[in-house]
Design an enzyme around this catalytic site. Structure first.
Site, short mmCIF file in Angstrom:
data_model
loop_
_atom_site.label_atom_id
_atom_site.label_comp_id
_atom_site.label_asym_id
_atom_site.label_seq_id
_atom_site.Cartn_x
_atom_site.Cartn_y
_atom_site.Cartn_z
N HIS A 1 38.13 34.17 35.21
CA HIS A 1 38.05 33.33 36.41
C HIS A 1 39.47 33.01 36.87
O HIS A 1 40.32 32.64 36.06
CB HIS A 1 37.28 32.05 36.13
CG HIS A 1 36.95 31.28 37.37
ND1 HIS A 1 36.35 31.86 38.47
CD2 HIS A 1 37.17 29.98 37.71
CE1 HIS A 1 36.19 30.96 39.41
NE2 HIS A 1 36.69 29.81 38.97
N HIS B 1 40.13 27.02 43.37
CA HIS B 1 39.55 28.33 43.05
C HIS B 1 38.29 28.56 43.88
O HIS B 1 37.70 27.62 44.43
CB HIS B 1 39.26 28.45 41.55
CG HIS B 1 38.50 27.30 40.95
ND1 HIS B 1 37.26 27.44 40.38
CD2 HIS B 1 38.82 25.98 40.82
CE1 HIS B 1 36.83 26.28 39.93
NE2 HIS B 1 37.77 25.36 40.18
N CYS C 1 36.86 35.46 43.19
CA CYS C 1 37.90 34.49 42.88
C CYS C 1 39.28 35.14 42.77
O CYS C 1 40.30 34.52 43.14
CB CYS C 1 37.56 33.74 41.59
SG CYS C 1 37.39 34.80 40.11
#
Length: 258
Positions: free
Chosen positions: A30, A42, A152
């Protein structure tokens, strides 16, 4: 940081850093932008770290961090908004290890990193410009989440470089993770004709690795010809009026849990 690992200590973080953390079994990482004051901005799929809107989410979501822990008093719970969220560093890491994404690496360094999504040949903009983009997108969104074209990592790379894949391109977004996921099977398929030339398993393996590395290098945001610099204000204006849009996949959706 170095050739073997991009792991860093929290004390070395600077506003504008592109950071990431691997999730369970290294299935995916991530990514986000550290903006200072222990905050990370994010991009998520409606508050969920990763997803396709299909049955694949049963695998992806199961590898993600558990949300059963006590609610963090400094973070706003994710909602059904535009997907760009701000979290404290602890919540972003979710118990994982902190890594910093590298920019302006040379070709040898890039190819030595067998797993995509850790570095790029592209040059980063100044940190203040990076933080400005991240904060602007926090208020205005980054379009629809797409695991292969707008995820992301794409968000973080755009914040760092201002580069976007041109509209109408049929290829993937900027994400090195997506290229790695797709590139492996493609390399295996493209190396299959080698069986007509040799039955040597090492020769076939070398060919597959070569095809995989070539695909990663050619599709890196720093090498592609189908990208352009887009000011963040222009991007969000175009998103708001539908002039720039990423369409979510329309394949079979997950069954209703009720």
């Amino acid at each position: 940081m170095g050739l073997l690992s991009n792991r860093i200590d929290r004390s070395s973080l600077k506003p504008g850093d592109h950071i990431y953390s691997w999730r369970t079994a290294y299935i995916y990482a991530h990514h986000g932008i550290y903006v200072g004051d222990d905050r990370v901005i994010h991009f998520t799929r409606r508050g969920q770290e990763v997803g396709t809107g299909t049955v694949l989410d049963l695998i992806l979501v199961s590898s993600g961090p558990s949300r059963a822990h006590t609610h963090c008093p400094t973070c706003v719970p994710p909602n059904e908004g535009h997907g760009v969220v701000s979290s404290c560093l602890n919540c972003f890491l979710a118990g994982g290890v902190l890594y910093r994404f590298e920019y302006s690496v040379n070709a040898a360094h890039f190819l030595a990193k067998a797993r995509g999504g850790t570095c790029t040949l592209a040059v980063s903009d100044p940190n203040d410009a990076v933080v400005h983009r991240a904060n602007h997108l926090l208020r205005n969104g980054f379009g629809c989440y797409d695991v292969f074209k707008n995820n992301c990592e794409d968000f973080a790379i755009y914040c760092k470089t201002g580069l976007l894949v041109l509209e109408g391109s049929r290829t993937m977004g900027q994400s090195g993770q997506a290229v790695s996921i797709i590139g492996g099977p493609i390399a295996a398929v493209l190396s299959t004709p080698m069986r007509l030339v040799t039955t040597n398993v090492y020769g076939m393996a070398a060919t597959a690795v070569g095809v995989y590395c070539a695909s990663r290098y050619a599709t890196d945001i720093g090498m592609r010809a189908d990208v352009a610099k887009v000011e963040v204000e222009d991007l969000t204006r175009r998103l708001s009026v539908g002039l720039f849009q990423v369409i979510e996949p329309t394949v079979a959706a997950l069954p209703n849990a009720s």
